[in-house]
Design an enzyme around this catalytic site. Structure first.
Site, mmCIF file in Angstrom:
data_model
loop_
_atom_site.group_PDB
_atom_site.id
_atom_site.type_symbol
_atom_site.label_atom_id
_atom_site.label_comp_id
_atom_site.label_asym_id
_atom_site.label_seq_id
_atom_site.Cartn_x
_atom_site.Cartn_y
_atom_site.Cartn_z
ATOM 1 C CG ASP A 22 -14.389 34.913 -39.304
ATOM 2 O OD1 ASP A 22 -13.966 35.995 -39.761
ATOM 3 O OD2 ASP A 22 -13.640 33.956 -39.019
ATOM 4 C CB ALA A 27 -61.617 29.854 -13.811
ATOM 5 N NE ARG A 49 -10.245 27.828 -36.952
ATOM 6 C CZ ARG A 49 -9.519 28.915 -37.225
ATOM 7 N NH1 ARG A 49 -8.630 29.341 -36.358
ATOM 8 N NH2 ARG A 49 -9.703 29.589 -38.352
ATOM 9 C CD GLU A 70 -2.723 34.373 -41.109
ATOM 10 O OE1 GLU A 70 -3.652 33.919 -40.435
ATOM 11 O OE2 GLU A 70 -2.597 35.575 -41.355
HETATM 12 C C1 UD1 Z 1 -7.714 35.482 -40.943
HETATM 13 C C2 UD1 Z 1 -6.422 36.186 -41.338
HETATM 14 C C3 UD1 Z 1 -5.668 36.562 -40.056
HETATM 15 C C4 UD1 Z 1 -6.535 37.457 -39.192
HETATM 16 C C5 UD1 Z 1 -7.900 36.817 -38.924
HETATM 17 C C6 UD1 Z 1 -8.822 37.842 -38.288
HETATM 18 C C7 UD1 Z 1 -5.691 35.252 -43.458
HETATM 19 C C8 UD1 Z 1 -4.730 34.340 -44.138
HETATM 20 N N1 UD1 Z 1 -5.605 35.317 -42.132
HETATM 21 O O1 UD1 Z 1 -7.362 34.289 -40.269
HETATM 22 O O2 UD1 Z 1 -4.464 37.229 -40.375
HETATM 23 O O3 UD1 Z 1 -5.866 37.737 -37.977
HETATM 24 O O4 UD1 Z 1 -8.513 36.359 -40.139
HETATM 25 O O5 UD1 Z 1 -10.029 37.281 -37.866
HETATM 26 O O6 UD1 Z 1 -6.486 35.872 -44.124
HETATM 27 N N2 UD1 Z 1 -12.700 32.284 -46.278
HETATM 28 C C9 UD1 Z 1 -13.110 32.197 -47.596
HETATM 29 N N3 UD1 Z 1 -12.462 31.368 -48.434
HETATM 30 C C10 UD1 Z 1 -11.384 30.633 -48.053
HETATM 31 C C11 UD1 Z 1 -10.938 30.753 -46.732
HETATM 32 C C12 UD1 Z 1 -11.605 31.587 -45.847
HETATM 33 O O7 UD1 Z 1 -14.087 32.836 -47.978
HETATM 34 O O8 UD1 Z 1 -10.824 29.919 -48.906
HETATM 35 C C13 UD1 Z 1 -13.426 33.184 -45.352
HETATM 36 C C14 UD1 Z 1 -14.001 32.462 -44.162
HETATM 37 O O9 UD1 Z 1 -15.324 32.027 -44.424
HETATM 38 C C15 UD1 Z 1 -13.965 33.549 -43.081
HETATM 39 C C16 UD1 Z 1 -12.814 34.445 -43.503
HETATM 40 O O10 UD1 Z 1 -12.534 34.136 -44.845
HETATM 41 O O11 UD1 Z 1 -15.144 34.305 -43.057
HETATM 42 C C17 UD1 Z 1 -11.573 34.232 -42.638
HETATM 43 O O12 UD1 Z 1 -11.152 32.891 -42.734
HETATM 44 P P1 UD1 Z 1 -10.568 32.111 -41.497
HETATM 45 O O13 UD1 Z 1 -10.188 30.746 -41.926
HETATM 46 O O14 UD1 Z 1 -11.446 32.245 -40.325
HETATM 47 O O15 UD1 Z 1 -9.222 32.950 -41.254
HETATM 48 P P2 UD1 Z 1 -8.399 33.102 -39.906
HETATM 49 O O16 UD1 Z 1 -7.582 31.873 -39.689
HETATM 50 O O17 UD1 Z 1 -9.272 33.516 -38.802
HETATM 51 CA CA CA Z 2 -11.433 33.752 -38.596
#
Ligand code: UD1
Ligand code: CA
Length: 458
Positions: free
Chosen positions: A103, A376, A14, A155
């Protein structure tokens, strides 16, 4: 004892960027560095960072931080899958695991240690951080009973219209008793909208499990897009500026001023509008900085003024005046009581006390003594097209307007350089140098010329 795991393997689709999301910067530090900073006061016994998308560049960017272990998640199949990668690394570990999303950059260490304390005091199998948000869109919704026991986390993409009304969200911060989590991790399923292994599904499979609301909702902001990045920057800036104003710094117009959280300020400083203070900067009491200035990685001593100027990787001792429109471009040391004026550029240059470079000059690779007056338009010609060369100017020397010092060159103490000189050879102490063609005046020249052209001459 606690082990920390930080999820940083996702691309961050995103963000619409080729750069991994966790490397995007927020106030001079990457999101991931901020998360790592927030766990530091907990003195974790191990810090595991789960990397995947552009793993190498994430690892390289964190090189200067000691004690990190990188665990690779080669395919990003969800947050639960990311934590599964820890299984071979923590086989015999008996303590708690604190999991953070890479993040979520604004968490305070206090919030984390409170969460850990509650988790340990209540002897929970899992304790998660939650928040009540007026706009919960995009976050996982947390459903609890009246005792704050988590029943379900759904989610955003999996929520029914009714479930979306729940404003209690999952902050993405979890404490787990590791052995309990390790046991159920292999059984996670992907029956959800994103076909991913959700870490959130693990939460409800262990008991007892509890949700703890964060005190300040601003801390849990997750960064998924650039709007949220800007939102986080604003929160961070407000925090920083409030802190400095309460500590005795006048910020005339906070909305047009930005200050990195790495900057140190003393009391009784006035920061005028449109001023930006960045990096490893220290500014001492009595300074007036701005309007319209940028100071980065620099030391500014007491009672200095800087107006409409840029100072980078430099130091200004005290009571000096910089600007308007000066550029200290790097590795510049300005002594006490100096004046660096309009349209002056300095680079890799040291100036002694009470030395002035007041107008329209460029000094590069130069060392000037004390009480020097750089006239200058004086320029050091420090570059011969291949190499840079040094200019040395002694104490109390005065360079005339529009003089050029062709480096390498040494000009002694108490020297006078005549205006318009191009000085190419070293000059001993106490001399006057005139290095330009002598003026030629031809009297009556126009009259003679015009007489000839009109044919009235002889
Ligand atoms: C996630 C949570 C959600 C929460 C939100 C808070 C889950 C399923 N959902 O959603 O409940 O409200 O964070 O900010 O956990 N990442 C990995 N490997 C992967 C996928 C993601 O390392 O396979 C890392 C990403 O780099 C990121 C973090 O996990 O730093 C969160 O992933 P992201 O896809 O942003 O999750 P959200 O949809 O925000
Ligand atoms: Ca996130």
């Amino acid at each position: 004892m606690v082990v920390v795991a930080i999820l940083a393997a996702g691309r961050g689709t995103r963000m619409k960027s080729v750069m991994p999301k966790v490397l995007h910067t927020l106030g001079g530090k990457s999101l991931l560095e901020r998360v790592i900073d927030s766990v530091k006061p907990l003195s974790p016994s191990r810090q595991m960072v789960i990397v995947g998308y552009q793993a190498q560049s994430v690892q390289t960017a964190m090189e200067s931080i000691p004690g990190l272990e990188f665990v690779e998640q080669t395919e990003q199949l969800g947050t639960g899958h990311a934590i599964q990668q820890l299984l071979p690394h923590l086989q015999d570990y008996q303590g708690d695991l604190l999991i953070l999303n890479g993040d979520v950059p604004l968490l305070s260490s206090q919030t984390l240690s409170n969460l850990l304390q509650t988790h340990q005091e209540k002897q929970n199998a899992a304790t998660i951080l939650t928040a009540q948000l007026s706009d919960p869109q995009g976050y996982g919704r947390v459903f609890c009973n009246s005792e704050n026991v988590v029943q379900e986390i759904v989610e955003d993409k999996d929520c029914t219209a009714a479930q979306k009304q729940n404003c209690r969200i999952n902050a993405g911060v979890y404490c787990f008793r590791w052995q309990d989590l390790a046991e159920i991790l292999p059984s996670l399923q992907t029956n959800n909208a994103q076909k991913e292994y959700y870490l959130t599904d693990a939460v409800t499979q262990v008991t007892p499990v509890m949700a703890v609301d964060v005190e300040n909702c601003q801390e849990i902001l997750g960064i998924n897009n650039r709007m949220q990045l800007a939102g986080a920057y604003e929160i961070l800036q407000n925090r920083i500026k409030e802190k400095w104003m309460m500590a005795g710094v006048t910020i005339v117009d906070p909305t047009s001023t930005t200050i990195d959280d790495t900057v140190e300020l003393q009391s009784d400083i006035i920061i005028e509008p449109q001023t930006h203070l960045r990096g490893n900067t220290l500014i001492k009491s009595g300074c007036r900085i701005g309007p319209g200035s940028l100071i980065e990685n620099s030391y500014i001593g007491e009672n200095v003024t800087v107006q409409y100027s840029i100072v980078t990787d430099s130091s200004v001792i005290s009571t000096s005046r910089i600007g308007p429109y000066a550029h200290l471009r790097g590795h510049v040391e300005v002594g006490q009581g100096c004046r660096i004026g309009n349209f002056v550029e300095l680079k890799n240059t040291q100036l002694g006390d009470r030395t002035n470079v007041a107008h329209l000059s460029y000094l590069g690779d130069t060392t000037a003594g004390t009480q020097v007056n750089v006239g200058a338009g004086t320029i050091t010609a420090n570059y011969d097209g291949v190499k840079k060369h040094k200019t040395i100017i002694g104490d109390r020397t005065k360079t005339g307007s529009n003089s050029v010092l062709v480096a390498p060159i040494t000009v002694g103490d108490d020297v006078y350089i005549a205006a318009g000189s191009t000085v190419t050879e070293d000059v001993p102490d106490d001399s006057l140098v005139i290095a330009r063609a002598r003026q030629v005046v031809k009297p009556e020249w126009r009259v003679k010329k015009e007489g000839r052209s009109e044919g009235i001459g002889e």
